[in-house]
Each structure stands twice: as C-alpha cells, then as structure tokens.
Design an enzyme around this catalytic site. Structure first.
Site, short mmCIF file in Angstrom:
data_model
loop_
_atom_site.label_atom_id
_atom_site.label_comp_id
_atom_site.label_asym_id
_atom_site.label_seq_id
_atom_site.Cartn_x
_atom_site.Cartn_y
_atom_site.Cartn_z
N GLY A 45 0.83 -1.19 0.00
CA GLY A 45 0.00 0.00 0.00
C GLY A 45 0.86 1.24 0.00
O GLY A 45 2.00 1.21 0.48
N GLN A 50 2.97 9.80 1.64
CA GLN A 50 4.26 9.10 1.56
C GLN A 50 5.07 9.49 0.34
O GLN A 50 6.25 9.15 0.23
CB GLN A 50 4.04 7.58 1.54
CG GLN A 50 3.49 7.03 2.85
CD GLN A 50 3.34 5.53 2.79
OE1 GLN A 50 2.35 5.04 2.26
NE2 GLN A 50 4.32 4.79 3.29
N CYS A 98 5.86 -0.66 7.20
CA CYS A 98 5.51 0.52 6.41
C CYS A 98 6.73 0.95 5.61
O CYS A 98 7.84 0.97 6.15
CB CYS A 98 5.07 1.64 7.35
SG CYS A 98 4.61 3.15 6.49
N LEU A 99 6.51 1.30 4.35
CA LEU A 99 7.63 1.72 3.51
C LEU A 99 8.28 3.00 4.04
O LEU A 99 9.45 3.26 3.76
CB LEU A 99 7.15 1.93 2.07
CG LEU A 99 6.67 0.67 1.35
CD1 LEU A 99 6.06 1.03 0.00
CD2 LEU A 99 7.82 -0.33 1.17
N HIS A 140 -4.44 0.82 7.52
CA HIS A 140 -3.06 1.33 7.62
C HIS A 140 -2.87 2.52 6.69
O HIS A 140 -2.34 3.56 7.08
CB HIS A 140 -2.07 0.20 7.29
CG HIS A 140 -0.63 0.64 7.26
ND1 HIS A 140 0.30 0.21 8.17
CD2 HIS A 140 0.02 1.49 6.42
CE1 HIS A 140 1.46 0.79 7.90
NE2 HIS A 140 1.32 1.56 6.84
N GLU A 141 -3.34 2.38 5.44
CA GLU A 141 -3.17 3.47 4.46
C GLU A 141 -4.03 4.66 4.83
O GLU A 141 -3.60 5.81 4.70
CB GLU A 141 -3.51 2.97 3.05
CG GLU A 141 -2.61 1.85 2.54
CD GLU A 141 -1.13 2.11 2.75
OE1 GLU A 141 -0.69 3.27 2.61
OE2 GLU A 141 -0.40 1.16 3.08
N HIS A 144 -2.48 7.02 7.19
CA HIS A 144 -1.52 7.98 6.61
C HIS A 144 -2.22 9.29 6.23
O HIS A 144 -1.63 10.37 6.34
CB HIS A 144 -0.85 7.39 5.37
CG HIS A 144 0.27 6.43 5.68
ND1 HIS A 144 1.40 6.82 6.37
CD2 HIS A 144 0.45 5.13 5.37
CE1 HIS A 144 2.23 5.78 6.48
NE2 HIS A 144 1.68 4.74 5.89
NI NI Z 1 2.53 2.86 5.72
#
Ligand code: NI
Length: 182
Positions: A45, A50, A98-99, A140-141, A144
């Site tokens: 995701g 991000q 998470c990236l 999760h997304e 953000h």
């Molecule tokens: Ni994330």
C-alpha cells in the site's frame, strides 16, 4: 516514474490531507506513478503523504502477499477521498510494516472489519466492506491520510522499544532498498 518515498520524520507524513477535486490533478498519471513506486518497493500500500502529497488518496496492491494472504493477491485498487464509515467492535492483531518506516514491524490491534466510502479513479462514489487482511491494509493506508503511522498505535512498551530505530530513520541513518527521501 518511480517517486521517492518519504521516510519517518518528514513533516509531510504528519500534515492534514485535502480532498481531491475532479480535474484538479492528473490523477491517471499520479496513480500510475504511485503504482510503479509501490511495485518497485514491493509494498502492499502507498498513501499520497508518503510521496509528499497532502491529498486524500491511497492505493493498495496485495500482489506481494500471495503466500501469506492468498485472498489479497487480486486486491489492487485506488481509494480517492475515502472515509471509513463503520468499524467492527471485533478487533484483530496483525504484524504491520511501512515503507516509510523501513526495518520496523510490530503487532497492531485494529477493527477486523470496516466499511469505507471512497471515489474510484473516475470519481464515482463506491462503498465497500473489507475484512481480515484487506481491512488491515486499508486502515493502515487510511491512517496515513490522518497523519498517523502504525507505531502511533502500538503499546507504550513496544513504542519505547522501537524509539531508537525511529530516531535513526528521522536522522537519516537508515537506508532502504527503494528510492526514498529523509
Ligand atoms: Ni505505511
């Protein structure tokens, strides 16, 4: 185009996000760039903050989850201007990463099932209910877009445990195997 992924410590990850008006952005190009960025990073995701964009948009792609969560393999879509309108009382704990927080994974407890209202890339409104790991990725997304990262939701003891790692990311002492910005 592969975009740099903003790492923990970047103010963009904490900024409030704004709705996207139809025609305001070249949404097709943006989505294609985000997809390329996500595929390159082998994540499941990616949310607009991000990549430094304070807009209400995220994409999901379960391709990489095949072995662990076979039901997510075809889970590939964009959520524009989303709003979670219902959450189950039942919760479930999954390990998340998470990236934007490379090298950290922790168990997070969240509702097991959610219903979300959102617009698709043609700005048609949709409403869908997700459960299990799909619901997990979406939440999760979505976080953000609200300026949260998953470590905000772990226990104080675990947060203490990852504090050093978070500080290192914020100080630029961490590297990732994909293109990033800190
Ligand atoms: Ni994330």
């Amino acid at each position: 185009m592969i975009l740099p992924i903003y790492l923990y410590g970047q103010p963009a990850l904490r900024k409030p996000t704004e709705d996207i008006e139809p025609g305001e952005l070249d949404i097709k190009t943006l989505l294609s760039d985000m997809q390329e960025t996500l595929t390159n990073a082998e994540g499941c995701g990616l949310a607009a903050p991000q990549i430094g964009l304070s807009k209400r948009l995220f994409i999901v792609d379960g391709t990489e989850l095949g072995e662990d969560y076979p039901d997510c393999v075809d889970f590939r879509q964009a959520f524009i201007n989303p709003e979670i309108i219902e959450e189950s009382e039942e919760t479930v704990s999954y390990s998340e990463g998470c990236l934007s927080l490379p090298g950290i994974s922790e168990n997070v407890v969240r509702p097991e099932t959610i219903t979300i209202r959102y617009q698709d890339p043609d700005f048609n409104w949709k409403e869908e209910t997700f459960t299990g790991f799909k619901a997990r990725i979406v939440q999760h997304e979505y976080d953000h877009l609200e300026g949260h990262v998953f470590t905000d939701r772990i226990s104080p003891i675990r947060r203490q445990f990852v504090k050093g790692k978070l500080t290192n990311i914020a100080k630029g002492k961490t590297t990732a195997r994909y293109r990033y910005k800190h």
